[in-house]
Scaffold this motif. Structure first.
Motif, short mmCIF file in Angstrom:
data_model
loop_
_atom_site.label_atom_id
_atom_site.label_comp_id
_atom_site.label_asym_id
_atom_site.label_seq_id
_atom_site.Cartn_x
_atom_site.Cartn_y
_atom_site.Cartn_z
N THR A 1 10.95 -6.07 -7.14
CA THR A 1 9.95 -6.07 -8.22
C THR A 1 10.45 -5.39 -9.48
OG1 THR A 1 9.12 -3.98 -7.34
CG2 THR A 1 7.99 -5.98 -6.64
N GLY A 2 11.46 -4.54 -9.38
CA GLY A 2 11.92 -3.77 -10.53
C GLY A 2 10.94 -2.68 -10.91
N TRP A 3 10.05 -2.32 -9.99
CA TRP A 3 9.07 -1.28 -10.30
C TRP A 3 9.71 0.09 -10.41
CZ3 TRP A 3 5.04 -2.91 -6.03
CH2 TRP A 3 4.32 -4.00 -6.50
N THR A 4 9.10 0.94 -11.23
CA THR A 4 9.51 2.34 -11.26
C THR A 4 8.96 3.04 -10.02
OG1 THR A 4 7.47 3.02 -12.36
CG2 THR A 4 9.31 2.39 -13.79
N ALA A 5 9.43 4.25 -9.81
CA ALA A 5 8.95 5.02 -8.65
C ALA A 5 7.43 5.22 -8.73
CB ALA A 5 9.65 6.38 -8.61
N VAL A 6 6.94 5.42 -9.95
CA VAL A 6 5.50 5.63 -10.11
C VAL A 6 4.73 4.35 -9.78
CG1 VAL A 6 3.66 6.20 -11.76
CG2 VAL A 6 5.81 7.46 -11.81
N GLN A 7 5.26 3.21 -10.21
CA GLN A 7 4.60 1.94 -9.89
C GLN A 7 4.54 1.71 -8.38
OE1 GLN A 7 7.04 -0.45 -12.64
NE2 GLN A 7 5.10 -1.29 -13.42
N LYS A 8 5.64 2.05 -7.71
CA LYS A 8 5.64 1.90 -6.24
C LYS A 8 4.57 2.78 -5.62
CE LYS A 8 10.59 1.23 -6.15
NZ LYS A 8 11.85 1.92 -5.84
N TYR A 9 4.43 3.97 -6.19
CA TYR A 9 3.44 4.93 -5.70
C TYR A 9 2.03 4.36 -5.91
CZ TYR A 9 0.52 9.15 -5.93
OH TYR A 9 -0.47 10.09 -5.76
N ILE A 10 1.81 3.80 -7.09
CA ILE A 10 0.49 3.22 -7.40
C ILE A 10 0.20 2.08 -6.43
CG2 ILE A 10 -0.75 1.81 -9.11
CD1 ILE A 10 0.67 3.54 -11.28
N PHE A 11 1.20 1.24 -6.21
CA PHE A 11 1.00 0.10 -5.31
C PHE A 11 0.65 0.59 -3.90
CE2 PHE A 11 2.52 -2.98 -2.20
CZ PHE A 11 1.84 -4.11 -2.62
N ALA A 12 1.39 1.57 -3.41
CA ALA A 12 1.13 2.10 -2.05
C ALA A 12 -0.28 2.67 -1.96
CB ALA A 12 2.15 3.18 -1.70
N ASN A 13 -0.72 3.31 -3.04
CA ASN A 13 -2.06 3.87 -3.06
C ASN A 13 -3.14 2.81 -3.01
OD1 ASN A 13 -2.83 6.78 -3.38
ND2 ASN A 13 -0.96 6.70 -4.59
N GLU A 14 -2.94 1.78 -3.83
CA GLU A 14 -3.95 0.71 -3.86
C GLU A 14 -3.95 -0.05 -2.54
OE1 GLU A 14 -6.26 0.36 -6.15
OE2 GLU A 14 -5.39 2.13 -7.13
N ASN A 15 -2.78 -0.21 -1.98
CA ASN A 15 -2.64 -0.86 -0.68
C ASN A 15 -3.48 -0.11 0.38
OD1 ASN A 15 -0.40 -2.92 0.72
ND2 ASN A 15 -1.21 -1.38 2.10
N ALA A 16 -3.36 1.22 0.35
CA ALA A 16 -4.11 2.03 1.32
C ALA A 16 -5.60 1.98 1.03
CB ALA A 16 -3.60 3.46 1.29
N LYS A 17 -5.96 2.05 -0.25
CA LYS A 17 -7.39 2.05 -0.61
C LYS A 17 -8.05 0.75 -0.19
CE LYS A 17 -7.54 5.31 -4.39
NZ LYS A 17 -7.07 5.37 -5.77
N ALA A 18 -7.28 -0.35 -0.25
CA ALA A 18 -7.83 -1.65 0.15
C ALA A 18 -7.82 -1.80 1.68
CB ALA A 18 -7.04 -2.77 -0.51
N ASN A 19 -7.26 -0.81 2.37
CA ASN A 19 -7.09 -0.88 3.82
C ASN A 19 -6.31 -2.13 4.22
OD1 ASN A 19 -7.25 0.09 6.42
ND2 ASN A 19 -9.32 -0.69 6.80
N ALA A 20 -5.33 -2.49 3.40
CA ALA A 20 -4.47 -3.64 3.70
C ALA A 20 -3.37 -3.19 4.67
CB ALA A 20 -3.85 -4.17 2.42
N PRO A 21 -2.86 -4.11 5.49
CA PRO A 21 -1.84 -3.72 6.46
C PRO A 21 -0.58 -3.22 5.77
CG PRO A 21 -2.48 -6.04 6.73
CD PRO A 21 -3.14 -5.55 5.50
N ALA A 22 0.10 -2.32 6.43
CA ALA A 22 1.42 -1.92 5.94
C ALA A 22 2.39 -3.07 6.24
CB ALA A 22 1.87 -0.65 6.63
N ILE A 23 3.43 -3.17 5.43
CA ILE A 23 4.47 -4.17 5.67
C ILE A 23 5.14 -3.87 7.01
CG2 ILE A 23 6.74 -4.91 4.85
CD1 ILE A 23 4.74 -5.82 2.91
N VAL A 24 5.41 -4.90 7.80
CA VAL A 24 6.22 -4.70 9.01
C VAL A 24 7.64 -4.41 8.53
CG1 VAL A 24 7.06 -5.76 11.13
CG2 VAL A 24 4.74 -6.23 10.33
N PRO A 25 8.17 -3.23 8.85
CA PRO A 25 9.33 -2.73 8.10
C PRO A 25 10.70 -3.31 8.46
CG PRO A 25 8.68 -1.14 9.78
CD PRO A 25 7.67 -2.26 9.84
N PHE A 26 10.82 -3.94 9.64
CA PHE A 26 12.18 -4.20 10.15
C PHE A 26 13.03 -5.10 9.26
CE2 PHE A 26 9.18 -3.28 13.53
CZ PHE A 26 9.66 -2.02 13.88
#
Lengths: 378, 400
Positions: free
Chosen positions: B67-92
């Motif tokens: 995505t080319g996101w900054t560290a802060v953007q990644k943080y924002i995305f992770a936060n919104e992901n959690a707030k929406a109670n969306a699944p975490a990415i399967v990491p493998f």
């Protein structure tokens, strides 16, 4: 988002850090602690000359308009160097009440002198029965012929015997623990009826038990409004709590670093004790405790200062953290130093004692956990 | 010193928030909110939704589809992901083997593997641990012997999460035993799970589910072009992979979401009886947890701030995994404590999309709380146990 400090802030930190390194070694500190006086006037004057005593005041009040970041930087170094000089008592406590509530005349008379180091002062924030409740004020102030007559006891008045001016919360109305009815009086030390029993505390400070026996003060000595002193008292003690938590963070880091260093040099069973996994994990735990405390400190520092309830909550969270993580780091440092950790001649013991005092000062972990929960509104 | 977002960051936050509002499939959302386990198809559909948006791989370089996101953007995305109670990415795939392939793989391998990982068309699992090699991973014994243009693999991998759903496995294997240090002679190879000789056996974990497996290799022929980087250097590549894990593993945003949910649950008499808000002991546990979580949040922010200005994260980042997993497990405990007796009925299949809440045993989610608690004891064990993490910190941060 930015946790860096400005060049000006960095300069403050450098000046005090360098001063402690060059002019305030452990030996000197212990001499001051063991002297009759509570602090070294030359050292205090250095703080005045460098402008540290002007930092948390507005430019109008003759200050430098500093905020929590500047105070944090100074207090961390004060912690690391185990500095005894009464910055907290004069600048954060007495100065904190005056900057919040004093009228212009009072500021001219007292605040200026405090900033310029011409006067010593303090705040008598607790009584024998109050424990950590600031609103538990049994000392009374009764109006008599235009004056107020103060009667009661104040405990653990830091810098009390050195102070020319003591700010005394006293009850002008209401019952013993009401928030309303607390008035703040500026009382001169040499007033008739003041009985002072001064002593040193376990961390080398000067403190006093003060009895007020029919001490008569004029109505000019009321700081702020009659009956309405509590909010400023609470806000000032909160600011002081934040300050001593920064001091504790400096102490914790110092204890942890010294312990790791010691474990690399102390050889037992043929290897440095830092090679033993049982000890390694314990030092990792204290490292984590230090880093978490730093993080919580930054939470409190970056909380909007105008958002009163968020700020109170963050400060209570921080003080709880100091009360628990601080105790952990302090006890581990002593334990891992073995017999050396309980020796008067090493700084470890004195860092531990100051940290232990801070854990209690302005409310221990239990007190602040209760306050934190009340402010959480669950 | 401040923790405010910039104008652009706030705009980005809005964009992410509306994406979750509009594009997060409602049936998956309902399953998440009702504690119904997700199927592989649910994960794939969700990850494909992110892929279509171009957001499947926030940590990847742009040239490979990041995505080319900054560290802060990644943080924002992770936060919104959690707030929406969306699944975490399967990491493998996206979180683990992808970064190893784009960092150490050759062009052919990048072309061959990265697109399938990015689009979630190809599913991966991890072959690190072995029955005899847990914390002491470098003692691994799965052998890869050279035979012409192939390796012949023999050995067993274990604790292979979702191995029964995976198309490919990435493995650390021993290509040479004649080495000075055990960390040498280990190679990083990719194996098609459909290759003859690969067999997958379930391991039923403590809560009664099949999540992990044993994967056996019996004379499995792996073409030499599936070797990543140099033969014998796999240990180094494997460690890099663990560093990619480090920043996201704390799960701060998810824990914050769960803490709020717990607070709401104990306030709401439909969710718990009697209300626990008057229980000083329980409230104190919540208070303590909230402060620990705040410490973790600000530790993550400090790490982010350092990365944003191009600095390496300081020692503070090393505690993220340990404390992050401890806090997750503490939350598991508190949900179970809040559920009381209703944490005990073992009715793992009672929640379905069309089941009537009136028919459920216990208040919403109560009966799952114990299963989550049992299952998530894994959090302080996987990815290098917390004790191993402490060994690493003692050595690399404290210099002991």
């Amino acid at each position: 988002m930015d946790f860096s400090i400005t060049e000006e802030q960095s300069a403050i930190k450098d000046v005090i850090a360098r001063f402690i390194e060059n002019e305030y070694d452990f030996e000197k500190r212990m001499k001051i602690a063991e002297s009759d006086s509570a602090y070294d006037k030359e050292v205090y004057n250095f703080f005045v000359e460098q402008g540290f005593t002007a930092i948390p005041f507005s430019e109008e009040d003759g200050g430098l308009n500093g905020g929590p970041v500047e105070t944090m930087l100074i207090m961390k170094e004060i912690g690391r160097g185990l500095v005894l000089e009464p910055f907290l008592e004069n600048i954060i406590l007495a100065g904190g009440i005056l900057k919040r509530l004093a009228n212009q005349h009072q500021k001219d008379e007292w605040l200026n002198k405090i900033i310029n180091g011409e006067m010593q002062s303090t705040l008598a924030f607790t009584e024998p029965q109050s424990r950590f409740q600031l609103n538990d004020v049994a000392t009374t102030a009764n109006k008599k012929e235009g004056n107020f007559i103060l009667n009661g006891k104040k405990s653990f008045v830091l810098n009390g015997s050195e102070s020319d001016l003591i700010i005394v919360p006293a009850r002008t109305s209401g019952s013993q623990t009401d928030l309303k009815g607390i008035t703040l009086f500026a009382v001169k030390k040499d007033s008739a009826g003041i009985e002072m029993n001064s002593y040193k505390s376990v961390d080398g400070r000067s403190a006093a038990e003060i009895k007020l026996n029919n001490v008569s003060v004029s109505s000019d000595s009321i700081i702020g409004e009659i009956d309405n002193g509590y909010d400023a008292l609470e806000a000032t003690v909160d600011e002081a709590t934040l300050a001593i938590c920064a001091e504790a963070t400096g102490i914790m880091k110092s204890l942890h670093d010294k312990t790791v260093e010691y474990s690399k040099n102390r050889v037992q069973f043929g290897i440095p004790i830092g090679g033993f996994q049982a000890l390694q994990h314990r030092m990792v735990d204290t490292l984590m405790a230090c880093e978490e405390t730093e993080s919580i400190l930054l939470w409190a520092i970056t909380t909007e200062q105008d958002d009163k309830s968020a700020l109170k909550k963050a400060i209570s969270g921080l003080k709880y953290q100091i009360g628990t993580a601080g105790k952990h780091v302090g006890q581990e440092a002593v334990q891992l130093h073995g017999g050396m950790g309980i020796s008067w001649e090493l700084d470890i013991a004195h860092l531990f004692k100051r940290l232990s005092a801070i854990e209690i000062l302005f409310g221990n972990a239990d007190f602040h956990m209760k306050r934190f929960i009340e402010l959480s509104n669950v | 010193m401040h923790v405010n977002f910039t104008e652009e960051e706030l705009k980005f936050k809005d964009e992410v928030r509306s994406f979750f509002k509009d594009k997060y499939p409602s049936d998956i959302k309902e399953k998440q909110n009702k504690a119904i386990p997700l199927e592989r198809d649910d994960f794939v559909r969700w990850q494909k939704t992110l892929y279509k948006q171009g957001w499947a791989a926030p940590n990847w370089p742009v040239e490979f589809g990041g995505t080319g996101w900054t560290a802060v953007q990644k943080y924002i995305f992770a936060n919104e992901n959690a707030k929406a109670n969306a699944p975490a990415i399967v990491p493998f795939g996206l979180g683990m083997v992808g970064p190893v392939i784009y960092t150490y793989g050759n062009d052919e391998q990048k072309k061959r593997f990265l697109p399938g990982i990015l689009s979630s068309d190809v599913w991966w699992c991890q072959g690190y641990s072995e029955p005899g090699s847990g914390s002491d991973l470098a003692s691994l014994k799965t052998k890869a012997e050279r035979d012409g243009d192939s390796y012949i693999l023999n050995g067993t991998k274990t604790w292979t999460t979702l191995g029964h759903m995976a198309d490919w496995i990435f493995c650390l294997v021993r290509t040479s035993s004649d080495v000075a240090r055990r960390q040498e002679g280990i190679s990083f190879v990719l194996v098609d799970m459909n290759t003859p000789g690969v067999s997958v056996k379930p391991i039923i974990t403590i809560e009664g589910d099949r999540e992990v497996n044993e994967v056996h290799f019996e004379n499995v022929k792996v073409p030499i072009e599936n070797l990543i980087g140099e033969e014998g250097k796999g240990w180094t590549y494997g460690k890099v992979l663990l560093q990619h894990e480090r920043t996201s593993i704390a799960g701060v945003a998810r824990s914050q979401y769960r803490l709020n949910r717990l607070k709401n649950k104990i306030k709401n008499s439909d969710d718990t009886q009697p209300s626990l808000t008057g229980d000083v002991d329980f409230m104190r546990k919540i208070g303590e947890l909230e402060i620990e979580l705040k410490a973790l949040e600000y530790t993550e922010l400090r790490t982010l701030a350092a990365v944003t200005v191009g600095k390496a994260p300081g020692p503070e980042s090393s505690l993220l995994k340990i404390r992050g997993t401890e806090i997750q497990q503490r939350l598991d405990e508190l949900f179970m404590e809040a559920a009381g007796y209703f944490s005990l009925p073992y009715v793992p299949n009672q929640y379905t999309l069309d089941s009537d809440p009136e028919d459920h045993v216990g208040f919403g989610g109560d009966s799952v709380s114990s299963l989550i608690y049992f299952n998530n004891r894994k959090a302080s064990i996987y990815g290098g146990s917390n004790e191993i993490q402490k060994n690493i910190i003692a050595k690399h941060v404290l210099g002991l």
